[in-house]
Design a protein around this motif. Structure first.
Motif, PDB file in Angstrom:
ATOM      1  N   ILE A   9      40.119 101.153 -14.949  1.00  0.00           N
ATOM      2  CA  ILE A   9      41.401 100.736 -15.498  1.00  0.00           C
ATOM      3  C   ILE A   9      41.627  99.332 -15.350  1.00  0.00           C
ATOM      4  CG2 ILE A   9      43.821 100.697 -14.458  1.00  0.00           C
ATOM      5  CD1 ILE A   9      42.382 103.436 -12.619  1.00  0.00           C
ATOM      6  N   ALA A 106      42.458 102.662 -18.568  1.00  0.00           N
ATOM      7  CA  ALA A 106      43.841 102.863 -18.906  1.00  0.00           C
ATOM      8  C   ALA A 106      44.555 101.480 -18.329  1.00  0.00           C
ATOM      9  CB  ALA A 106      44.635 103.931 -17.648  1.00  0.00           C
ATOM     10  N   GLY A 108      47.055  99.529 -16.236  1.00  0.00           N
ATOM     11  CA  GLY A 108      48.241 100.280 -15.014  1.00  0.00           C
ATOM     12  C   GLY A 108      48.453  98.335 -14.579  1.00  0.00           C
ATOM     13  N   ALA A 131      45.639 106.144 -20.517  1.00  0.00           N
ATOM     14  CA  ALA A 131      46.757 106.370 -20.097  1.00  0.00           C
ATOM     15  C   ALA A 131      47.320 104.893 -20.114  1.00  0.00           C
ATOM     16  CB  ALA A 131      46.361 107.155 -18.879  1.00  0.00           C
ATOM     17  N   VAL A 133      50.235 102.777 -17.487  1.00  0.00           N
ATOM     18  CA  VAL A 133      50.947 102.880 -16.336  1.00  0.00           C
ATOM     19  C   VAL A 133      51.743 101.712 -16.094  1.00  0.00           C
ATOM     20  CG1 VAL A 133      51.108 104.177 -14.185  1.00  0.00           C
ATOM     21  CG2 VAL A 133      49.566 105.212 -15.281  1.00  0.00           C
ATOM     22  N   THR A 147      50.314 102.532  -8.923  1.00  0.00           N
ATOM     23  CA  THR A 147      49.653 102.694 -10.152  1.00  0.00           C
ATOM     24  C   THR A 147      48.420 103.091 -10.586  1.00  0.00           C
ATOM     25  OG1 THR A 147      51.756 100.427 -10.337  1.00  0.00           O
ATOM     26  CG2 THR A 147      49.382 100.743 -12.205  1.00  0.00           C
ATOM     27  N   PHE A 148      47.480 102.210 -10.395  1.00  0.00           N
ATOM     28  CA  PHE A 148      46.098 102.428 -10.350  1.00  0.00           C
ATOM     29  C   PHE A 148      45.788 103.985  -9.774  1.00  0.00           C
ATOM     30  CE2 PHE A 148      45.821  98.116  -9.803  1.00  0.00           C
ATOM     31  CZ  PHE A 148      46.013  97.639 -10.698  1.00  0.00           C
ATOM     32  N   CYS A 151      47.142 106.084 -12.957  1.00  0.00           N
ATOM     33  CA  CYS A 151      46.061 105.800 -14.047  1.00  0.00           C
ATOM     34  C   CYS A 151      44.925 107.076 -13.900  1.00  0.00           C
ATOM     35  CB  CYS A 151      45.819 103.958 -13.959  1.00  0.00           C
ATOM     36  SG  CYS A 151      46.789 103.120 -14.905  1.00  0.00           S
TER      37      CYS A 151
END
Length: 188
Positions: A9, A106, A108, A131, A133, A147-148, A151
């Motif tokens: 992430i 992802a 974030g 993704a 976010v 947030t994480f 993700c």
């Protein structure tokens, strides 16, 4: 080095994209219009926060009576006008490219989704991420873990099997609260 993780992430601003100077320039442009000032160190301490929260802090510090959401919208519009021309990926993008197709990844970010998608698409790197976010996707922002955690959920990876790349104290705290390992990219 990141083989032991099932998901990666990345924060966006200041981590994979060099947006910080442009954000500061946009704040200066918008706040000057209202005769307000901001302290750069105070802004750095708020990195990772949604724009409206930063606007709220600036308004309080200037004893102003503006709506923080309106001020945030003005700043976002200023950033959008500048960013698409000024932003470049940071060296950490090489980690993204290296792990693309090998692990889900992802973004974030504390930025709004429209801005994040525009930047990642404009730079041709959106496809690397399973993704994105953004601030408008969660109720509780960094330093909260939401947030994480979102993700990880969207990647289909358990939080404890994720690593977060961050450049802000709020983001590092959010990663720890999510039960994830974190890499402080300021130390790389």
């Amino acid at each position: 080095m990141y083989d032991r993780y099932d998901g990666l992430i990345f924060d966006m601003d200041g981590t994979i994209l060099d947006t910080e100077p442009t954000h500061r320039k946009a704040w200066h442009q918008v706040l000057t219009k209202y005769g307000m000032r901001f302290d750069e160190q105070a802004m750095v301490a708020l990195n990772g926060s949604p724009t409206w929260r930063i606007a709220q802090t600036v308004i309080e510090l200037n004893n102003a009576t503006l709506d923080p959401h309106q001020l945030a919208a003005e700043k976002t519009a200023a950033v959008r006008a500048m960013l698409l021309d000024d932003v470049r990926p940071l060296p950490l993008i090489e980690v993204v490219k290296t792990w693309y197709g090998r692990r889900p990844m992802a973004v974030g970010t504390g930025s709004e989704s429209a801005l994040a998608d525009a930047l990642l698409s404009q730079l041709g790197i959106r496809h690397y991420f399973d993704a994105v976010v953004a601030a408008d996707h969660v109720t509780h922002h960094k330093p909260a873990p939401d947030t994480f955690l979102r993700c990880a959920e969207l990647m289909g990876v358990a939080p404890e099997k994720c690593v977060v790349f961050e450049d802000a104290d709020f983001g590092l705290q959010a990663a720890r609260l999510a039960g994830m390992d974190a890499v402080d990219v300021r130390l790389l």
